[in-house]
Design a protein around this motif. Structure first.
Motif, PDB file in Angstrom:
ATOM      1  N   LEU A  99       0.840  -1.208   0.000  1.00 53.70           N
ATOM      2  CA  LEU A  99       0.000   0.000   0.000  1.00 53.70           C
ATOM      3  C   LEU A  99       0.876   1.259   0.000  1.00 53.70           C
ATOM      4  O   LEU A  99       0.599   2.219  -0.740  1.00 53.70           O
ATOM      5  CB  LEU A  99      -0.914  -0.033   1.229  1.00 53.70           C
ATOM      6  CG  LEU A  99      -1.923   1.094   1.375  1.00 53.70           C
ATOM      7  CD1 LEU A  99      -2.899   1.103   0.194  1.00 53.70           C
ATOM      8  CD2 LEU A  99      -2.705   0.951   2.686  1.00 53.70           C
ATOM      9  N   ALA A 100       1.915   1.240   0.829  1.00 48.45           N
ATOM     10  CA  ALA A 100       2.805   2.407   0.906  1.00 48.45           C
ATOM     11  C   ALA A 100       3.466   2.666  -0.451  1.00 48.45           C
ATOM     12  O   ALA A 100       3.612   3.816  -0.872  1.00 48.45           O
ATOM     13  CB  ALA A 100       3.865   2.173   1.978  1.00 48.45           C
ATOM     14  N   LYS A 101       3.834   1.585  -1.106  1.00 49.86           N
ATOM     15  CA  LYS A 101       4.480   1.700  -2.415  1.00 49.86           C
ATOM     16  C   LYS A 101       3.500   2.321  -3.426  1.00 49.86           C
ATOM     17  O   LYS A 101       3.839   3.275  -4.121  1.00 49.86           O
ATOM     18  CB  LYS A 101       4.890   0.286  -2.861  1.00 49.86           C
ATOM     19  CG  LYS A 101       5.851   0.269  -4.015  1.00 49.86           C
ATOM     20  CD  LYS A 101       6.292  -1.155  -4.254  1.00 49.86           C
ATOM     21  CE  LYS A 101       6.847  -1.301  -5.651  1.00 49.86           C
ATOM     22  NZ  LYS A 101       7.076  -2.695  -5.969  1.00 49.86           N
ATOM     23  N   LYS A 102       2.277   1.780  -3.435  1.00 55.19           N
ATOM     24  CA  LYS A 102       1.263   2.277  -4.382  1.00 55.19           C
ATOM     25  C   LYS A 102       0.945   3.748  -4.137  1.00 55.19           C
ATOM     26  O   LYS A 102       0.752   4.513  -5.073  1.00 55.19           O
ATOM     27  CB  LYS A 102      -0.030   1.474  -4.220  1.00 55.19           C
ATOM     28  CG  LYS A 102      -0.004   0.178  -4.999  1.00 55.19           C
ATOM     29  CD  LYS A 102      -1.400  -0.444  -4.954  1.00 55.19           C
ATOM     30  CE  LYS A 102      -1.352  -1.885  -5.401  1.00 55.19           C
ATOM     31  NZ  LYS A 102      -2.212  -2.740  -4.610  1.00 55.19           N
ATOM     32  N   LEU A 103       0.855   4.127  -2.865  1.00 54.59           N
ATOM     33  CA  LEU A 103       0.458   5.501  -2.534  1.00 54.59           C
ATOM     34  C   LEU A 103       1.646   6.454  -2.487  1.00 54.59           C
ATOM     35  O   LEU A 103       1.468   7.657  -2.327  1.00 54.59           O
ATOM     36  CB  LEU A 103      -0.243   5.533  -1.165  1.00 54.59           C
ATOM     37  CG  LEU A 103      -1.572   4.798  -1.022  1.00 54.59           C
ATOM     38  CD1 LEU A 103      -1.996   4.750   0.452  1.00 54.59           C
ATOM     39  CD2 LEU A 103      -2.658   5.511  -1.831  1.00 54.59           C
ATOM     40  N   ASN A 104       2.843   5.859  -2.550  1.00 51.70           N
ATOM     41  CA  ASN A 104       4.077   6.636  -2.412  1.00 51.70           C
ATOM     42  C   ASN A 104       4.120   7.370  -1.062  1.00 51.70           C
ATOM     43  O   ASN A 104       4.353   8.578  -0.994  1.00 51.70           O
ATOM     44  CB  ASN A 104       4.211   7.605  -3.603  1.00 51.70           C
ATOM     45  CG  ASN A 104       5.601   8.187  -3.686  1.00 51.70           C
ATOM     46  OD1 ASN A 104       6.545   7.586  -3.162  1.00 51.70           O
ATOM     47  ND2 ASN A 104       5.735   9.334  -4.319  1.00 51.70           N
ATOM     48  N   LYS A 105       3.840   6.607  -0.005  1.00 55.07           N
ATOM     49  CA  LYS A 105       3.841   7.169   1.356  1.00 55.07           C
ATOM     50  C   LYS A 105       4.832   6.391   2.217  1.00 55.07           C
ATOM     51  O   LYS A 105       5.179   5.258   1.905  1.00 55.07           O
ATOM     52  CB  LYS A 105       2.455   7.047   1.992  1.00 55.07           C
ATOM     53  CG  LYS A 105       1.346   7.695   1.210  1.00 55.07           C
ATOM     54  CD  LYS A 105       1.378   9.193   1.274  1.00 55.07           C
ATOM     55  CE  LYS A 105       0.293   9.767   0.378  1.00 55.07           C
ATOM     56  NZ  LYS A 105       0.366  11.210   0.231  1.00 55.07           N
ATOM     57  N   LYS A 106       5.201   7.004   3.338  1.00 55.44           N
ATOM     58  CA  LYS A 106       6.114   6.332   4.273  1.00 55.44           C
ATOM     59  C   LYS A 106       5.336   5.720   5.439  1.00 55.44           C
ATOM     60  O   LYS A 106       4.135   5.952   5.578  1.00 55.44           O
ATOM     61  CB  LYS A 106       7.149   7.323   4.769  1.00 55.44           C
ATOM     62  CG  LYS A 106       8.075   7.781   3.631  1.00 55.44           C
ATOM     63  CD  LYS A 106       9.223   8.564   4.170  1.00 55.44           C
ATOM     64  CE  LYS A 106      10.197   8.859   3.037  1.00 55.44           C
ATOM     65  NZ  LYS A 106      11.414   9.476   3.543  1.00 55.44           N
ATOM     66  N   ILE A 107       6.070   4.969   6.248  1.00 57.82           N
ATOM     67  CA  ILE A 107       5.417   4.209   7.337  1.00 57.82           C
ATOM     68  C   ILE A 107       6.104   4.488   8.681  1.00 57.82           C
ATOM     69  O   ILE A 107       7.339   4.458   8.758  1.00 57.82           O
ATOM     70  CB  ILE A 107       5.509   2.684   7.056  1.00 57.82           C
ATOM     71  CG1 ILE A 107       4.959   2.352   5.661  1.00 57.82           C
ATOM     72  CG2 ILE A 107       4.783   1.881   8.133  1.00 57.82           C
ATOM     73  CD1 ILE A 107       5.327   0.955   5.168  1.00 57.82           C
ATOM     74  N   ILE A 108       5.303   4.691   9.718  1.00 59.76           N
ATOM     75  CA  ILE A 108       5.873   4.744  11.084  1.00 59.76           C
ATOM     76  C   ILE A 108       5.607   3.408  11.770  1.00 59.76           C
ATOM     77  O   ILE A 108       4.441   2.999  11.878  1.00 59.76           O
ATOM     78  CB  ILE A 108       5.289   5.912  11.914  1.00 59.76           C
ATOM     79  CG1 ILE A 108       5.863   7.220  11.377  1.00 59.76           C
ATOM     80  CG2 ILE A 108       5.589   5.741  13.406  1.00 59.76           C
ATOM     81  CD1 ILE A 108       5.827   8.389  12.329  1.00 59.76           C
TER      82      ILE A 108
END
Ligand code: KG4
Ligand code: ZN
Length: 339
Positions: A99-108
């Motif tokens: 999901l992070a890859k698809k949305l281009n977001k980072k993760i905590i």
């Protein structure tokens, strides 16, 4: 800012969306799917089945959120990286990374046990709420199906683990003893429900009561099983089930309270937070309040005591606010054991 939190450490699949601004948060969605009906057949959580169910449930829960919110607007993801069951954690990790890859977001990454603690500071409500202030020094007791950990927090940064269970966790004992009585999984809520009808108390041992802040419940479990077997010799066990349930939970809670009391005296602490699945228990809440009349006691909302995505989303926000930087999806890893 908007944060999406994902929980897959055990047998609850949770995804929540929150909006947060300085010291205020509001819960936009808190989606949860419990798997207890699947594990019930086996008398406890089967890790590989939990992983399979997370894989199946996560896209469904996400779809419910997507219907309502454009996920491209989130600032980052929060994910419960452990402790928990390894196959369950891995299936969550694969989902969150994708999901992070698809949305281009980072993760905590959020620690599951600390997220239980943070849950005492919020409510599951859509309206803007001020995050509850917490007083230090503080004792934090996490009582769940996998853990019984006692911490001393001098402040947000200075945390020390005082003790943990050396064998079974408090919730695990409730689940295992319930199973021995033929009650369905999870045993904790069943034991709570049946205890109400109790009339008598069976004394049970309190192992390791005097030895420091660690806990040990396996001797209590053996004594409980022996007691059940003894009763079965002369009468139908059904008649004694409420009394047995009442005696078991009372004994466990007295052990927890005894150790908490010792810690409050030794470390001169006036503030106590109790969270994790077992903290949903009303009798435990009453006993704690009665034993600590002049203390500040923090419990989560009952439904936030057990695992859910909101605790994780909120945990991610607290960490971010305190300087934690979100990671690239490739940097995320999971850990099954408590650290
Ligand atoms: O925190 P949690 O949802 O999952 C883990 O992190 O382990 O806790 C689950 C545990 C189970 O052992 C369950 O029996 C117990 O919490 N539990 C309760 C109650 N509700 C759940 N124990 C006592 N009374 C309850 N009402
Ligand atoms: Zn938990």
């Amino acid at each position: 800012m908007f944060i999406l939190g994902i929980e897959t450490t055990c047998d609850e699949t949770g995804i929540a969306l929150i909006e947060a601004k300085e010291d205020k948060v509001r819960v936009l969605k808190n989606e949860l799917r419990s798997q207890y009906k699947i594990h019930r057949e086996y008398g406890g959580v089967v890790p590989i089945l939990a992983a399979r169910e997370h894989k199946k449930n996560l896209p469904i829960l996400l779809e419910n959120i997507k219907k309502y919110f454009d996920l491209r607007k989130i600032d980052f993801l929060a994910f419960s990286v452990g402790p928990g069951l390894l196959p369950a954690l891995v299936s969550g990790k694969e989902f969150v990374q994708d999901l992070a890859k698809k949305l281009n977001k980072k993760i905590i990454p959020v620690d599951h046990l600390m997220a239980h603690f943070y849950s005492v500071l919020i409510k599951d409500k859509n309206k803007w709420q001020k995050v509850k202030e917490i007083n230090f020094p503080l004792l934090v007791l996490i009582v769940s199906g996998g853990h019984t950990n006692l911490y001393l927090f001098k402040n947000w940064q200075d945390k020390k683990k005082l003790g943990k269970t050396l064998d079974d966790a408090a919730g695990e004992i409730l689940d295992k003893c319930a199973r021995y009585l033929g009650l369905p999984y999870p045993g904790g809520p069943e034991i709570e429900r049946l205890s109400i009808k109790a009339k008598n108390y069976f004394p049970l041992p309190k192992p390791m009561l005097q030895q420091g802040y660690n806990f040990s419940f396996s001797g209590l479990k053996t004594a409980f099983i022996d007691l059940v077997d003894e009763i079965k010799k002369y009468k139908k066990i059904d008649e004694e089930i409420p009394n047995l349930c009442f005696s078991l939970q009372k004994t466990i809670f007295e052990i927890l309270i005894y150790k908490l009391k010792k810690a409050t005296e030794n470390f001169k602490v006036q503030n106590i937070a109790i969270s994790g699945g077992v903290a949903a228990n009303q009798t435990l809440r009453k006993m704690v309040k009665k034993n600590f009349p002049n203390y500040r006691i923090y419990f989560p909302e009952r439904k936030l005591s057990t695992d859910n995505g909101l605790n994780i989303a909120f945990g991610g926000y607290l960490l971010f606010k305190n300087g934690t930087l979100p990671l690239n999806y490739q940097e995320i890893d999971v850990y099954p054991r408590s650290i």
